[in-house]
Design a protein around this motif. Structure first.
Motif, PDB file in Angstrom:
ATOM      1  N   GLY A 146       0.833  -1.188   0.000  1.00  0.00           N
ATOM      2  CA  GLY A 146       0.000   0.000   0.000  1.00  0.00           C
ATOM      3  C   GLY A 146       0.868   1.238   0.000  1.00  0.00           C
ATOM      4  O   GLY A 146       2.094   1.172  -0.175  1.00  0.00           O
ATOM      5  N   TYR A 147       0.246   2.391   0.202  1.00  0.00           N
ATOM      6  CA  TYR A 147       0.947   3.660   0.099  1.00  0.00           C
ATOM      7  C   TYR A 147       0.843   4.443   1.406  1.00  0.00           C
ATOM      8  O   TYR A 147      -0.212   4.471   2.054  1.00  0.00           O
ATOM      9  CB  TYR A 147       0.372   4.490  -1.041  1.00  0.00           C
ATOM     10  N   ILE A 148       1.953   5.068   1.780  1.00  0.00           N
ATOM     11  CA  ILE A 148       2.020   5.957   2.929  1.00  0.00           C
ATOM     12  C   ILE A 148       2.301   7.370   2.411  1.00  0.00           C
ATOM     13  O   ILE A 148       3.249   7.582   1.647  1.00  0.00           O
ATOM     14  CB  ILE A 148       3.134   5.531   3.907  1.00  0.00           C
ATOM     15  N   LYS A 149       1.485   8.318   2.836  1.00  0.00           N
ATOM     16  CA  LYS A 149       1.683   9.703   2.422  1.00  0.00           C
ATOM     17  C   LYS A 149       2.107  10.530   3.629  1.00  0.00           C
ATOM     18  O   LYS A 149       1.436  10.512   4.675  1.00  0.00           O
ATOM     19  CB  LYS A 149       0.405  10.278   1.823  1.00  0.00           C
ATOM     20  N   VAL A 150       3.207  11.247   3.485  1.00  0.00           N
ATOM     21  CA  VAL A 150       3.701  12.141   4.522  1.00  0.00           C
ATOM     22  C   VAL A 150       3.717  13.551   3.955  1.00  0.00           C
ATOM     23  O   VAL A 150       4.463  13.845   3.013  1.00  0.00           O
ATOM     24  CB  VAL A 150       5.116  11.741   5.000  1.00  0.00           C
ATOM     25  N   LYS A 151       2.883  14.407   4.497  1.00  0.00           N
ATOM     26  CA  LYS A 151       2.834  15.797   4.047  1.00  0.00           C
ATOM     27  C   LYS A 151       3.936  16.599   4.732  1.00  0.00           C
ATOM     28  O   LYS A 151       4.192  16.425   5.932  1.00  0.00           O
ATOM     29  CB  LYS A 151       1.469  16.406   4.359  1.00  0.00           C
ATOM     30  N   SER A 152       4.576  17.485   3.971  1.00  0.00           N
ATOM     31  CA  SER A 152       5.675  18.258   4.535  1.00  0.00           C
ATOM     32  C   SER A 152       5.951  19.486   3.668  1.00  0.00           C
ATOM     33  O   SER A 152       5.674  19.490   2.459  1.00  0.00           O
ATOM     34  CB  SER A 152       6.940  17.404   4.634  1.00  0.00           C
TER      35      SER A 152
END
Length: 593
Positions: A146-152
């Motif tokens: 799956g996918y992990i999204k980290v906003k920055s």
């Protein structure tokens, strides 16, 4: 009668063994719940590992990572339930002052598989220096990958801290976030992991760090909803329905009865396999908030654990056995029943007669059609639940057995789980198998709406909402340990009585039905021994173990008293039950109630 009971007990034992053999070994993942934390004082890092499981956990290694150095401690020992393992590491102070990411990890065995848990925090050397750039880690659900999204504000500098069994396959960067594709290296596992992301830089001769945390739910268990394609199920259903509708062989009574049962089996398979997709589809066209709320609860139920084991290990075998065994059984052992008195044939004839209303014909309907409809609804509701619970309890009992250790609390937990396991096996057998040979044919079903409501109230998904209205007035008292131990022993004894009542019912065990009156075992003394045991258990758990609020206990009592009243009203339509009530006058407690 004793011979029938012996047959039922043997069948239940065989049924349990088959379930154990069918479930592959990799699904026996232990119910492990570890909590990992750490803190630092000067150059000493203290790591705490708390075992919140009901089983002991074997820990392989504990390690920490700081400033590109790893400090490892090979523990290779067990942590008992509710025990905390503490270890201290002496670390080398970094070259630059400031803030660093500090990771603590523990690797442990779960049914022979090495798993890990990680926790991250900041390590301040001389001063706290957070980075200007920050991040936000999203919580996600994944299957095998799956996918992990980290906003920055600076996604190019984001780094991940993942459990050892999760690996990054690729990374995609944008101006607002970093998107990571991750894959689980461990199959047949369902687990929830914390994960961390951090940004670090060096400015003004100081090391600076920002840290964020998210959760990733990994479900690498099989998600298939049976092996038979939907179109095959529809084709089989159509064939069996044609045999009923056109009555191709009027003299072939056994074939007609066989076709009616197999239509219900194949169509039910198709319905349960696809009902979540149907409900999901309706959400696109019905915008009502209440409808969305209720459908979401239903979808979580159909896609959750209450159905997963049913589809994964049971439904295909069940349909295959029914296809092969039902016809010879009906032909050799149950061929003397008049076709118009067969509840399943009557139900199918009623269904087939519905199109006749367009040409002014009357819909075929009688008491056997009604009994067939109610029986079908009962089995459609309970069989998926009970079979899933049996398999889940098989896994749970297997884990408890493999991790068993002598101790007062451990023995009571083991016996309680065993008694509940026995209950689910017996009731599952009762719902699945209805046979003239076992004398457990359904003679009548609960005829009133209130009887159905108070019974279904106690089962998912209805119980997710129904008991909230009673939730007030928390009981929170402390008692001496010897009092608690006595209560734990009483609870185990009561669950034993509960299982005794289920075993006594044997093949007649099922809700909302009359399959014949049972006068043996605890039913010689009270008419509702299982309800009595359950209610007393809940009050003991609520008053002495603070597990339930006062309102919940009153709600439980109200519902089960109503269940007893509606069941007796239904069963009192049977003269044998009226005779039984004369000989056993007490509902719940002998000589009292």
């Amino acid at each position: 009668m004793c011979e029938v009971l012996l047959i039922v007990l043997r069948a239940c034992i065989i049924f349990s063994i088959i379930i154990v053999l069918l479930v592959p070994t990799d699904v026996f993942s232990g119910e492990v719940e570890l909590t990992l934390s750490h803190y630092s004082v000067d150059n000493v890092v203290t790591v705490n590992i708390e075992n919140n499981s009901k089983i002991e956990v074997f820990v392989e290694d504990i390690y920490i990572d700081l400033d590109h150095e790893r400090y490892r401690y090979s523990y290779k020992g067990r942590i008992m339930p509710q025990e905390t393992l503490t270890h201290q590491f002496h670390v080398t102070t970094p070259a630059l002052q400031g803030t660093y990411p500090l990771t603590a990890a523990v690797s442990y065995l779960n049914e022979g598989r090495l798993l890990s848990l990680k926790h991250a925090a900041v390590f301040n050397y001389l001063e706290n220096s957070p980075a200007d750039d920050t991040c936000t880690a999203e919580s996600v659900n994944t299957k095998n990958s799956g996918y992990i999204k980290v906003k920055s504000s600076n996604p190019h500098s984001v780094e991940l801290i993942l459990p050892d069994e999760l690996v990054v396959m690729s990374r995609t960067l944008s101006s607002e976030y970093a998107l990571y594709k991750v894959k689980s290296l461990t199959k047949g596992l369902k687990n929830k992991y914390p994960y961390f992301a951090y940004i670090e830089d060096i400015r003004y001769a100081k090391h600076r760090t920002s840290l964020c945390k998210g959760y990733i739910n990994v479900d690498s268990l099989s998600s298939r909803r049976g092996a038979v394609p939907p179109y095959v199920l529809l084709l089989l259903s159509a064939v069996f329905l044609c045999v009923i509708y056109f009555n191709l062989m009027p003299k072939a009574v056994t074939l007609t009865r066989y076709a009616s049962r197999m239509f219900l089996v194949t169509f039910s398979y198709y319905l349960l396999q696809n009902i979540d997709s149907f409900l999901d589809f309706t959400l696109n066209y019905i915008g009502n908030y209440s409808y969305h709320y209720l459908v979401t609860i239903a979808l979580n139920n159909f896609r959750g654990s209450n159905y997963s084991y049913f589809f994964q290990y049971f439904v295909d075998l069940y349909m295959a056995v029914c296809l092969v065994v039902t016809f010879p059984y009906l032909y050799y052992y149950d061929n003397n029943k008049a076709i118009d008195q067969d509840k399943y044939v009557s139900l199918l004839r009623s269904i087939c007669s519905v199109p006749g209303i367009f040409i002014n014909k009357t819909v075929y309907w009688n008491k056997y059609s009604k009994l067939g409809m109610l029986t079908y609804m009962i089995k459609l509701f309970y069989i998926p639940y009970l079979t899933s619970w049996v398999i889940n309890n098989t896994i749970h009992q297997n884990n408890l057995t493999m991790n068993f250790h002598w101790g007062y609390t451990a023995v009571n937990e083991y016996l309680t789980a065993l008694f509940i396991y026995i209950d689910t096996v017996v009731f599952s057998f009762g719902y699945i198998i209805e046979s003239k040979m076992l004398r457990n044919e359904i003679k009548s079903a609960e005829p009133t709406a209130i009887g159905w409501i108070v019974c279904l109230w106690c089962y998912p998904p209805f119980n997710q909402l129904s008991f909230k209205i009673f939730d007030y007035g928390v009981i929170d008292m402390t008692y001496p340990r010897w009092v608690v131990n006595i209560v734990i022993g009483l609870i185990t004894l009561l669950w034993g009585i509960f299982a005794w009542a289920s075993v006594t019912l044997g093949a007649k065990a099922s809700n909302l039905t009359n399959r014949g009156i049972v006068r043996r075992g605890p039913y010689k003394y009270v008419r509702h021994p299982a309800y009595t045991a359950k209610i007393i258990v809940w009050f003991l758990q609520g008053i002495f173990l603070s597990q339930y609020s006062l309102g919940i206990l009153l709600g439980f009592t109200l519902i089960y008293v109503l269940r007893a009243i509606t069941e007796e009203r239904h069963l009192s339509l049977d003269e044998n039950y009226l005779d039984y009530k004369k000989s056993v006058k007490w509902k719940f407690i002998p000589k009292i109630i």
